[in-house]
Write a protein that holds these residues in place. Structure first.
Motif, mmCIF file in Angstrom:
data_model
loop_
_atom_site.group_PDB
_atom_site.id
_atom_site.type_symbol
_atom_site.label_atom_id
_atom_site.label_comp_id
_atom_site.label_asym_id
_atom_site.label_seq_id
_atom_site.Cartn_x
_atom_site.Cartn_y
_atom_site.Cartn_z
ATOM 1 N N ALA A 295 -9.791 -46.055 71.761
ATOM 2 C CA ALA A 295 -8.913 -45.329 70.847
ATOM 3 C C ALA A 295 -8.831 -43.871 71.288
ATOM 4 O O ALA A 295 -9.780 -43.110 71.111
ATOM 5 C CB ALA A 295 -9.436 -45.434 69.421
ATOM 6 N N VAL A 296 -7.698 -43.496 71.878
ATOM 7 C CA VAL A 296 -7.470 -42.105 72.254
ATOM 8 C C VAL A 296 -6.957 -41.365 71.024
ATOM 9 O O VAL A 296 -5.964 -41.763 70.406
ATOM 10 C CB VAL A 296 -6.464 -42.004 73.411
ATOM 11 N N LEU A 297 -7.666 -40.306 70.643
ATOM 12 C CA LEU A 297 -7.325 -39.549 69.439
ATOM 13 C C LEU A 297 -6.441 -38.365 69.781
ATOM 14 O O LEU A 297 -6.686 -37.657 70.759
ATOM 15 C CB LEU A 297 -8.598 -39.028 68.756
ATOM 16 N N ARG A 298 -5.439 -38.174 68.955
ATOM 17 C CA ARG A 298 -4.630 -36.962 69.023
ATOM 18 C C ARG A 298 -4.763 -36.248 67.686
ATOM 19 O O ARG A 298 -4.861 -36.904 66.650
ATOM 20 C CB ARG A 298 -3.183 -37.302 69.339
ATOM 21 N N PRO A 299 -4.800 -34.919 67.689
ATOM 22 C CA PRO A 299 -5.080 -34.211 66.437
ATOM 23 C C PRO A 299 -3.970 -34.394 65.415
ATOM 24 O O PRO A 299 -2.792 -34.465 65.761
ATOM 25 C CB PRO A 299 -5.194 -32.757 66.879
ATOM 26 N N GLU A 300 -4.379 -34.495 64.154
ATOM 27 C CA GLU A 300 -3.432 -34.634 63.052
ATOM 28 C C GLU A 300 -3.199 -33.256 62.438
ATOM 29 O O GLU A 300 -4.115 -32.621 61.920
ATOM 30 C CB GLU A 300 -3.997 -35.595 61.999
ATOM 31 N N ALA A 301 -1.951 -32.769 62.523
ATOM 32 C CA ALA A 301 -1.627 -31.423 62.065
ATOM 33 C C ALA A 301 -1.468 -31.387 60.553
ATOM 34 O O ALA A 301 -1.037 -32.358 59.920
ATOM 35 C CB ALA A 301 -0.345 -30.937 62.740
ATOM 36 N N GLU A 303 -0.357 -28.549 57.091
ATOM 37 C CA GLU A 303 0.475 -27.391 56.800
ATOM 38 C C GLU A 303 -0.254 -26.080 57.058
ATOM 39 O O GLU A 303 0.367 -25.052 57.323
ATOM 40 C CB GLU A 303 0.959 -27.446 55.345
ATOM 41 N N SER A 304 -1.577 -26.107 57.001
ATOM 42 C CA SER A 304 -2.353 -24.891 57.228
ATOM 43 C C SER A 304 -2.448 -24.508 58.701
ATOM 44 O O SER A 304 -2.981 -23.456 59.038
ATOM 45 C CB SER A 304 -3.768 -25.073 56.669
ATOM 46 N N GLY A 305 -1.943 -25.385 59.571
ATOM 47 C CA GLY A 305 -2.057 -25.142 61.003
ATOM 48 C C GLY A 305 -3.289 -25.758 61.628
ATOM 49 O O GLY A 305 -3.452 -25.729 62.852
ATOM 50 N N GLU A 306 -4.158 -26.336 60.821
ATOM 51 C CA GLU A 306 -5.353 -26.976 61.362
ATOM 52 C C GLU A 306 -5.004 -28.358 61.902
ATOM 53 O O GLU A 306 -4.355 -29.158 61.223
ATOM 54 C CB GLU A 306 -6.427 -27.093 60.283
ATOM 55 N N GLU A 307 -5.430 -28.642 63.128
ATOM 56 C CA GLU A 307 -5.214 -29.936 63.771
ATOM 57 C C GLU A 307 -6.575 -30.636 63.852
ATOM 58 O O GLU A 307 -7.460 -30.218 64.594
ATOM 59 C CB GLU A 307 -4.622 -29.746 65.165
ATOM 60 N N VAL A 308 -6.716 -31.718 63.091
ATOM 61 C CA VAL A 308 -8.021 -32.351 62.891
ATOM 62 C C VAL A 308 -8.144 -33.608 63.746
ATOM 63 O O VAL A 308 -7.228 -34.438 63.801
ATOM 64 C CB VAL A 308 -8.239 -32.710 61.409
ATOM 65 N N TYR A 309 -9.306 -33.756 64.398
ATOM 66 C CA TYR A 309 -9.653 -34.988 65.111
ATOM 67 C C TYR A 309 -10.463 -35.856 64.151
ATOM 68 O O TYR A 309 -11.633 -35.577 63.872
ATOM 69 C CB TYR A 309 -10.455 -34.660 66.371
ATOM 70 N N PHE A 316 -20.358 -34.146 61.780
ATOM 71 C CA PHE A 316 -19.499 -33.132 62.374
ATOM 72 C C PHE A 316 -18.037 -33.405 62.051
ATOM 73 O O PHE A 316 -17.635 -34.534 61.754
ATOM 74 C CB PHE A 316 -19.706 -33.013 63.894
ATOM 75 N N ARG A 317 -17.270 -32.337 62.116
ATOM 76 C CA ARG A 317 -15.821 -32.387 61.950
ATOM 77 C C ARG A 317 -15.239 -31.372 62.927
ATOM 78 O O ARG A 317 -15.564 -30.186 62.874
ATOM 79 C CB ARG A 317 -15.414 -32.022 60.519
ATOM 80 N N LEU A 318 -14.411 -31.837 63.856
ATOM 81 C CA LEU A 318 -13.834 -30.957 64.864
ATOM 82 C C LEU A 318 -12.330 -30.826 64.632
ATOM 83 O O LEU A 318 -11.631 -31.819 64.416
ATOM 84 C CB LEU A 318 -14.078 -31.514 66.274
ATOM 85 N N SER A 319 -11.853 -29.592 64.690
ATOM 86 C CA SER A 319 -10.424 -29.342 64.562
ATOM 87 C C SER A 319 -10.032 -28.211 65.503
ATOM 88 O O SER A 319 -10.891 -27.565 66.127
ATOM 89 C CB SER A 319 -10.047 -29.010 63.117
ATOM 90 N N ARG A 320 -8.732 -27.965 65.584
ATOM 91 C CA ARG A 320 -8.205 -26.990 66.537
ATOM 92 C C ARG A 320 -7.104 -26.180 65.877
ATOM 93 O O ARG A 320 -6.314 -26.703 65.076
ATOM 94 C CB ARG A 320 -7.665 -27.733 67.765
ATOM 95 N N TYR A 321 -7.036 -24.909 66.213
ATOM 96 C CA TYR A 321 -5.935 -24.037 65.805
ATOM 97 C C TYR A 321 -5.285 -23.460 67.065
ATOM 98 O O TYR A 321 -5.979 -22.906 67.918
ATOM 99 C CB TYR A 321 -6.431 -22.879 64.938
ATOM 100 N N VAL A 322 -3.974 -23.597 67.163
ATOM 101 C CA VAL A 322 -3.212 -22.942 68.231
ATOM 102 C C VAL A 322 -2.432 -21.816 67.560
ATOM 103 O O VAL A 322 -1.524 -22.070 66.759
ATOM 104 C CB VAL A 322 -2.277 -23.929 68.952
ATOM 105 N N LEU A 323 -2.809 -20.589 67.877
ATOM 106 C CA LEU A 323 -2.323 -19.412 67.154
ATOM 107 C C LEU A 323 -1.237 -18.709 67.941
ATOM 108 O O LEU A 323 -1.382 -18.454 69.147
ATOM 109 C CB LEU A 323 -3.486 -18.448 66.907
ATOM 110 N N GLY A 378 -3.434 -18.045 71.296
ATOM 111 C CA GLY A 378 -4.865 -18.306 71.397
ATOM 112 C C GLY A 378 -5.205 -19.658 70.813
ATOM 113 O O GLY A 378 -4.507 -20.156 69.919
ATOM 114 N N THR A 379 -6.265 -20.267 71.327
ATOM 115 C CA THR A 379 -6.725 -21.563 70.823
ATOM 116 C C THR A 379 -8.167 -21.434 70.359
ATOM 117 O O THR A 379 -9.015 -20.908 71.083
ATOM 118 C CB THR A 379 -6.633 -22.647 71.905
#
Length: 387
Positions: A295-301, A303-309, A316-323, A378-379
């Motif tokens: 299962a290849v995961l892609r982040p779920e965006a 409205e706050s801009g947080e992209e969650v895996y 743990f909980r990992l997420s990403r912000y592309v600013l 920035g990421t």
């Protein structure tokens, strides 16, 4: 909020260039495999207030929050890393929580030293993990179907592998995978080394889908893990894609740079591609012989801009912000502890400026705002827990 000073682990398989290029320093010529961010006693991050594990131990509720302490105990339950694979890592699996507790207790009862080479369980915790690619990231993960594995192995045209092909074709899925992995790992070492040598030569000659197996055989000539790897799915993650590795899932990384997060454990059972101890009976107790596409995961965006895996565990909980450059930024205040890691551009976290590879620790309840610089996006990766 505190800036983290982190340790690079110089494992032999590490890239000599990937981490230096990310953080903008000259390579030393030595492998730089993992940059650790967290409170693991093996290499805790350092703050101005002291090592992070000691800071947390002094006041767990203040640093982690009451709910996190209630759920996970008085320690940070995850370890965040930048991982740079320049050569293949060992083929391995991790136990589930019950298996880890049982295995650790058994080895403690028999007084096996914690640093003994034949020790399987360094702690009583499980080790689910997530790898997110920063560059194209190559590895193996989870079993192929027996028929897919049989077709791949048969394509090499190696006579000594034909019984394995027959076995894969003659048995139900779980039994076929279990019997073949057992046969590979318990075969006469000299005979298996000769088979691997012949298989590697065929893989180099044929190329195409066999290139990864020629590559790992180059690093581990004669190792039965080369044949075991043919039972697994070959995966190449593109930047931003991720892969979750649950208990009992065999996997190995081949090359690439990524952000990795895991439960705070060091329990590894190896299948091959290593000179280290391989405990076949214990390995077979832990491996889950389930076949299917990884299962290849892609982040779920959001409205706050947080992209969650999204993963099925709470440690743990990992997420990403592309600013966007010079945008309004994002408010990340939470009731949980957080590590914020910059991987691209230059960002501010509160009053601290971060470049690629730099990180901060924010205690539970700390007000945190992240913002990109005026001239480039920035990421930021955000690591926390689920309560």
């Amino acid at each position: 909020m505190d800036r983290l000073v982190n340790t690079v682990r110089p494992y032999a398989w590490g890239s000599t260039t990937a981490i230096p290029e990310l953080i903008g320093i000259a390579p030393t010529g030595e492998p730089q495999a993992e940059l650790w961010m967290g409170a693991h006693p093996g290499a805790p991050s350092r703050l101005e207030r002291g090592p992070l594990n000691e800071v947390i131990a002094a006041d767990p509720v203040r640093e982690l929050g009451a709910e996190a302490v209630r759920k996970f105990g008085p320690h940070l339950p995850f370890l965040l890393k930048i991982l740079a694979a320049g050569a293949p890592l060992s083929l391995q699996v991790h136990p589930d929580l019950a298996q880890a507790q049982q295995g650790y207790a058994a080895e403690e009862r028999t007084h096996i030293p914690i640093d003994a080479p034949n020790r399987n369980y360094k702690d009583a915790n499980h080790k689910p993990e997530l790898i997110c690619a920063l560059t194209p990231f190559e590895g193996f993960c989870g079993f192929r179907t027996p028929l897919e594995a049989a077709e791949l192995i048969a394509g090499l045209g190696v006579d000594s592998l034909k019984p394995y092909v027959d076995l894969l074709q003659a048995h139900p899925q779980e039994a076929a995978l279990r019997e073949l992995l057992t046969a590979v790992l318990t075969a006469d070492r000299a005979e298996m080394a000769a088979t691997v040598t012949e298989a590697a030569a065929a893989a180099r000659r044929i190329g195409g889908p066999y290139v990864p197996y020629a590559q790992i055989a180059h690093y581990f000539p004669g190792d039965p893990g080369v044949i075991a790897a043919m039972l697994l799915n070959h995966v190449i993650l593109q930047p931003g894609e991720a892969m979750f590795l649950g208990a009992g899932v065999p996997h190995a990384y081949i090359s690439g740079l990524g952000v990795e997060i895991m439960a705070n454990s060091d329990n590894v059972l190896r299948c091959g591609l290593t000179p280290k101890h391989v405990d076949v009976p214990e390995l077979l107790r832990v491996v889950r012989f389930d076949a299917g596409d990884p299962a290849v995961l892609r982040p779920e965006a959001s409205e706050s801009g947080e992209e969650v895996y999204d993963t099925p565990i709470d440690e743990f909980r990992l997420s990403r912000y592309v600013l966007a450059p010079d945008g309004e930024g994002r408010e990340l205040t939470a009731d949980t502890p957080q590590i914020l890691l910059c991987t691209a551009g230059r960002v501010t976290a509160g009053e601290l400026s971060l470049g690629p590879g730099e990180s901060v620790f924010a205690p539970a309840g700390e007000r945190v705002k992240i913002k990109a610089s005026a001239d480039a996006p920035g990421t930021v990766f955000r690591a926390t827990v689920v309560i």
